[in-house]
Motif scaffolding. Structure first.
Motif, PDB file in Angstrom:
ATOM      1  N   UNK A 132       0.845  -1.194   0.000  1.00  6.31           N
ATOM      2  CA  UNK A 132       0.000   0.000   0.000  1.00  6.31           C
ATOM      3  C   UNK A 132       0.882   1.246   0.000  1.00  6.31           C
ATOM      4  N   UNK A 133       0.448   2.233  -0.732  1.00  6.45           N
ATOM      5  CA  UNK A 133       1.190   3.488  -0.810  1.00  6.45           C
ATOM      6  C   UNK A 133       0.591   4.472   0.188  1.00  6.45           C
TER       7      UNK A 133
ATOM      8  N   UNK B 217     -13.347  13.507   8.394  1.00  9.37           N
ATOM      9  CA  UNK B 217     -13.891  12.174   8.106  1.00  9.37           C
ATOM     10  C   UNK B 217     -14.074  11.952   6.613  1.00  9.37           C
ATOM     11  N   UNK B 218     -14.577  12.978   5.904  1.00 14.22           N
ATOM     12  CA  UNK B 218     -14.720  12.875   4.446  1.00 14.22           C
ATOM     13  C   UNK B 218     -13.356  12.640   3.793  1.00 14.22           C
ATOM     14  N   UNK B 219     -12.373  13.420   4.216  1.00 13.39           N
ATOM     15  CA  UNK B 219     -11.028  13.297   3.650  1.00 13.39           C
ATOM     16  C   UNK B 219     -10.419  11.933   3.966  1.00 13.39           C
ATOM     17  N   UNK B 220     -10.608  11.461   5.199  1.00 11.06           N
ATOM     18  CA  UNK B 220     -10.097  10.146   5.583  1.00 11.06           C
ATOM     19  C   UNK B 220     -10.727   9.046   4.737  1.00 11.06           C
ATOM     20  N   UNK B 221     -12.027   9.148   4.481  1.00 11.37           N
ATOM     21  CA  UNK B 221     -12.701   8.159   3.620  1.00 11.37           C
ATOM     22  C   UNK B 221     -12.077   8.139   2.228  1.00 11.37           C
ATOM     23  N   UNK B 222     -11.804   9.317   1.691  1.00  8.80           N
ATOM     24  CA  UNK B 222     -11.181   9.395   0.368  1.00  8.80           C
ATOM     25  C   UNK B 222      -9.801   8.728   0.396  1.00  8.80           C
ATOM     26  N   UNK B 223      -9.016   9.039   1.414  1.00  7.09           N
ATOM     27  CA  UNK B 223      -7.666   8.463   1.503  1.00  7.09           C
ATOM     28  C   UNK B 223      -7.724   6.940   1.623  1.00  7.09           C
ATOM     29  N   UNK B 224      -8.666   6.423   2.373  1.00 11.72           N
ATOM     30  CA  UNK B 224      -8.813   4.968   2.517  1.00 11.72           C
ATOM     31  C   UNK B 224      -9.276   4.339   1.206  1.00 11.72           C
ATOM     32  N   UNK B 225     -10.234   4.992   0.538  1.00 11.59           N
ATOM     33  CA  UNK B 225     -10.745   4.454  -0.728  1.00 11.59           C
ATOM     34  C   UNK B 225      -9.694   4.488  -1.836  1.00 11.59           C
ATOM     35  N   UNK B 226      -8.693   5.338  -1.716  1.00 12.94           N
ATOM     36  CA  UNK B 226      -7.625   5.404  -2.714  1.00 12.94           C
ATOM     37  C   UNK B 226      -6.625   4.254  -2.578  1.00 12.94           C
ATOM     38  N   UNK B 227      -6.604   3.578  -1.447  1.00 12.68           N
ATOM     39  CA  UNK B 227      -5.587   2.558  -1.184  1.00 12.68           C
ATOM     40  C   UNK B 227      -5.431   1.487  -2.278  1.00 12.68           C
ATOM     41  N   UNK B 228      -6.516   0.919  -2.806  1.00  9.46           N
ATOM     42  CA  UNK B 228      -6.302  -0.171  -3.774  1.00  9.46           C
ATOM     43  C   UNK B 228      -5.907   0.276  -5.189  1.00  9.46           C
ATOM     44  N   UNK B 229      -5.814   1.560  -5.436  1.00 10.74           N
ATOM     45  CA  UNK B 229      -5.513   2.034  -6.779  1.00 10.74           C
ATOM     46  C   UNK B 229      -4.037   2.375  -6.910  1.00 10.74           C
ATOM     47  N   UNK B 230      -3.366   1.723  -7.847  1.00  9.82           N
ATOM     48  CA  UNK B 230      -1.918   1.847  -7.998  1.00  9.82           C
ATOM     49  C   UNK B 230      -1.480   3.266  -8.344  1.00  9.82           C
ATOM     50  N   UNK B 231      -2.324   4.020  -9.028  1.00  7.84           N
ATOM     51  CA  UNK B 231      -1.927   5.372  -9.432  1.00  7.84           C
ATOM     52  C   UNK B 231      -2.213   6.411  -8.350  1.00  7.84           C
ATOM     53  N   UNK B 232      -2.802   6.002  -7.247  1.00  7.20           N
ATOM     54  CA  UNK B 232      -3.135   6.925  -6.151  1.00  7.20           C
ATOM     55  C   UNK B 232      -2.306   6.541  -4.926  1.00  7.20           C
ATOM     56  N   UNK B 233      -2.178   7.499  -4.016  1.00  8.22           N
ATOM     57  CA  UNK B 233      -1.477   7.236  -2.760  1.00  8.22           C
ATOM     58  C   UNK B 233      -2.234   7.927  -1.635  1.00  8.22           C
ATOM     59  N   UNK B 234      -2.260   7.298  -0.490  1.00  5.31           N
ATOM     60  CA  UNK B 234      -2.895   7.895   0.682  1.00  5.31           C
ATOM     61  C   UNK B 234      -1.828   8.659   1.445  1.00  5.31           C
TER      62      UNK B 234
END
Length: 190
Positions: free
Chosen positions: A77-78, A133-150
């Motif tokens: 995970x990034x 909380x909204x921002x944290x949800x976004x960061x968590x949802x980005x975890x499985x995407x290789x082009x994104x990083x939390x």
């Protein structure tokens, strides 16, 4: 690898939004145009956040590039948990400024809209917690995407944006109340 295109994703998001709003209106047996317009602003806010935080910023032939989901690249995970380290990786100071300003500015509307829509979010700290909380949800949802990083930087800067937005909301609310108070006292004197 699975490619998730932008337009169909936004379309699904829009349809789900309309269905949820319709079900809630039927369940509550009321429909307020003013509230629905504010909810529409929240929808636009969320749609813009979805675009900026999940899909690549590059555009090819006028189209937003798809989000890439590749199970082979999920791990490791990034995640960056050290504040402001990744910002220093930018070579150009303009890129640093754009990153900071962009992360703050994209959450300012949330800080304005949330207390208007939800009466329970009636304080600076409640709105700040909701925005974080909204921002944290976004960061968590980005975890499985290789082009994104939390990144903790995003969480901090997004939360600062919500705080700034609430400050704008509170300022306008104060000015509105102050204007009403002056009008009432002037009317009573006359």
């Amino acid at each position: 690898m699975i490619y998730i295109p932008f337009i169909p994703t936004e379309t699904v998001f829009a349809v789900l939004w309309v269905i949820i709003r319709a079900v809630l209106a039927l369940k509550n047996k009321k429909f307020g145009i003013k509230r629905e317009l504010m909810m529409l602003l929240m929808y636009v806010n969320l749609a813009v956040l979805l675009r900026i935080t999940f899909f690549p910023m590059q555009i090819n032939n006028g189209r937003v590039l798809p989000l890439e989901f590749d199970t082979a690249n999920i791990l490791p995970l990034r995640i960056n948990m050290i504040p402001f380290v990744n910002i220093l990786d930018y070579i150009d100071p303009v890129d640093i400024l754009l990153n900071i300003a962009g992360n703050v500015m994209m959450f300012i509307p949330s800080g304005i809209i949330l207390p208007i829509l939800f009466k329970r979010l009636d304080s600076f700290w409640k709105v700040t917690a909701a925005g974080a909380g909204m921002s944290l949800c976004i960061e968590i949802l980005q975890l499985p995407f290789a082009v994104r990083a939390s990144d903790i930087d995003d969480l901090i800067l997004n939360t600062a944006g919500v705080m700034a937005g609430y400050g704008i909301y509170a300022l306008f609310r104060h000015m509105k109340r102050g204007g009403n108070t002056k009008t009432k006292s002037t009317a009573q004197e006359g």
